[in-house]
Design a protein around this motif. Structure first.
Motif, PDB file in Angstrom:
ATOM      1  N   VAL A  92       5.065  -0.414  -4.371  1.00 50.57           N
ATOM      2  CA  VAL A  92       3.822  -0.867  -4.545  1.00 50.57           C
ATOM      3  C   VAL A  92       3.740  -2.104  -5.755  1.00 50.57           C
ATOM      4  CG1 VAL A  92       1.248  -0.741  -5.155  1.00 50.57           C
ATOM      5  CG2 VAL A  92       2.509   1.063  -3.872  1.00 50.57           C
ATOM      6  N   ASP A  95       6.039  -2.481   0.078  1.00 47.42           N
ATOM      7  CA  ASP A  95       5.472  -1.853   1.281  1.00 47.42           C
ATOM      8  C   ASP A  95       3.908  -2.475   1.062  1.00 47.42           C
ATOM      9  OD1 ASP A  95       7.428  -0.438   2.801  1.00 47.42           O
ATOM     10  OD2 ASP A  95       7.498   0.539   0.820  1.00 47.42           O
ATOM     11  N   VAL A  96       3.218  -2.277  -0.012  1.00 48.40           N
ATOM     12  CA  VAL A  96       2.058  -2.664  -0.282  1.00 48.40           C
ATOM     13  C   VAL A  96       1.901  -3.443  -1.401  1.00 48.40           C
ATOM     14  CG1 VAL A  96      -0.542  -1.706  -0.591  1.00 48.40           C
ATOM     15  CG2 VAL A  96       1.200  -0.378   0.438  1.00 48.40           C
ATOM     16  N   VAL A 156      -3.587  -6.238  -0.060  1.00 46.21           N
ATOM     17  CA  VAL A 156      -4.759  -5.308  -0.090  1.00 46.21           C
ATOM     18  C   VAL A 156      -5.528  -6.090  -1.407  1.00 46.21           C
ATOM     19  CG1 VAL A 156      -6.280  -3.338  -0.784  1.00 46.21           C
ATOM     20  CG2 VAL A 156      -3.852  -3.321   0.149  1.00 46.21           C
ATOM     21  N   ARG A 181      -2.535   2.196   7.446  1.00 52.65           N
ATOM     22  CA  ARG A 181      -2.265   1.511   6.406  1.00 52.65           C
ATOM     23  C   ARG A 181      -3.694   1.820   5.589  1.00 52.65           C
ATOM     24  NH1 ARG A 181      -1.529  -4.904   8.054  1.00 52.65           N
ATOM     25  NH2 ARG A 181      -3.640  -5.329   8.783  1.00 52.65           N
ATOM     26  N   VAL A 202      -4.143   3.317   1.814  1.00 47.91           N
ATOM     27  CA  VAL A 202      -4.703   2.601   0.664  1.00 47.91           C
ATOM     28  C   VAL A 202      -5.840   3.756   0.018  1.00 47.91           C
ATOM     29  CG1 VAL A 202      -6.266   0.725  -0.089  1.00 47.91           C
ATOM     30  CG2 VAL A 202      -4.315   0.263   1.474  1.00 47.91           C
TER      31      VAL A 202
END
Length: 350
Positions: free
Chosen positions: A5, A79-80, A108, A172, A176
């Motif tokens: 992340v 990945d995020v 995000v 996904r 989150v």
């Protein structure tokens, strides 16, 4: 959880949520533009403080400055990637992290205002998820020191709402929500845009007002003129959001129609909302201050154009007058330029 992340922007919300993730074993790289903040996080860890002992701890983190992002190529993709910068920095932040995403990696927006389209213009809609942080009330008070001014909400109120632009619940957005639960209550939503506009109603009625008056959350509630300006600005934003077709969620115990009625002179509706705002004073610390109020104190550019300015722009599109939001944009920008000082007197004649 075997994912990587990135948190791009580690101020109040970004730093607070990243710190909780790291504490719970998530591999997070914190990325920020403030050198002193980055240096202290690396040297001493990140200090998070809250109303309760459960929220107050120090945690070692790995932080890098924005000029060091180019070295991430050697470490494997993310990945995020959360973006928790100011709205006007959204496209820059997306460009900064875009090349370091995994093939199925996504971004995000963990921000105020409505920035998903800005981010999508850089990374594509297929890589964008939104996440609303509602009533987190945190502030970066010093390098590597973040204070939250309200208790953990838990089952009493859902703080984080993650959603897709298309409205489907996907793996996904569930991911989150899972990451956000390390900090407080979270859920996946089918109505990202209704949730976004509901948060915008709050931001447009509080943030600019704090910046223009110098008042914190409790001060805006107890100052008669400021409290009523809040209500009337919220009513403008509610009417625009409804005209755009959004289902809005306002403060617990009230309905959107009550705010509109109060703004139009319904004394009973006004009294009910005023009582609610005054009752909230006991639920937050005296130091609580909306983000634009924090920005004004620190001499930073605010998000007035992206928040109240957005209400004005969309109001014009749907034929809803938004004179108070327009006046607030002008007032805050005058304060930013140093033409006038933040003072409650600035809004007493409204």
């Amino acid at each position: 959880m075997g994912i990587r992340v990135a948190m791009v922007g580690c101020g109040a919300v970004g730093g607070f949520t990243a710190g909780h993730m790291v504490r719970n074993g998530v591999d997070v790289t914190l990325i920020d533009a403030w050198p002193d903040h980055v240096a202290k996080m690396n040297r001493d860890g990140l200090s998070l403080r809250g109303v309760t002992e459960q929220e107050s701890f120090d945690v070692p983190v790995r932080a890098i400055g924005i000029t060091e992002v180019q070295n991430l190529q050697k470490e494997g993709p993310f990945d995020v990637a959360f973006i928790s910068t100011k709205s006007y920095e959204s496209q820059f932040a997306a460009s900064l992290i875009k090349d370091y995403l995994a093939p199925r990696g996504f971004v995000v927006s963990l921000q105020n205002a409505i920035n998903e389209e800005r981010i999508a213009s850089v990374v594509g809609w297929h890589r964008v998820v939104g996440c609303i942080a509602s009533s987190i009330s945190a502030e970066l008070e010093a390098p590597a020191f973040i204070q939250r001014h309200v208790p953990i909400r838990g089952d009493s109120y859902t703080v984080f709402r993650a959603g897709e632009a298309h409205g489907r619940i996907t793996e996904r957005v569930e991911l989150v929500a899972e990451l956000m639960r390390h900090t407080d209550s979270a859920m996946a939503t089918r109505d990202l845009w209704g949730e976004r506009w509901s948060k915008l109603v709050v931001n447009s009625s509080h943030n600019g007002l704090s910046a223009a008056t110098g008042l914190g959350g409790n001060g805006m509630a107890t100052h008669d003129a400021a409290r009523r300006v809040q209500i009337r600005m919220a009513a403008e934003s509610i009417q625009v959001g409804q005209a755009l077709g959004h289902v809005l969620h306002v403060k617990k115990g009230t309905e959107p129609a009550q705010w509109i009625a109060a703004a139009k002179g319904d004394a009973k509706a006004m009294q009910g909302i005023e009582d609610l705002l005054l009752a909230e004073v006991g639920s937050r610390g005296e130091g609580q201050r909306p983000s634009m109020g924090q920005d004004m104190l620190k001499g930073r550019k605010t998000e007035i154009a992206e928040i109240n300015g957005h209400v004005v722009e969309k109001g014009a599109e749907v034929g809803i007058a938004t004179p108070l939001n327009a006046a607030m944009v002008d007032l805050v920008q005058r304060c930013e330029r140093g033409e006038i000082a933040p003072d409650p007197k600035n809004i007493e004649a409204w």
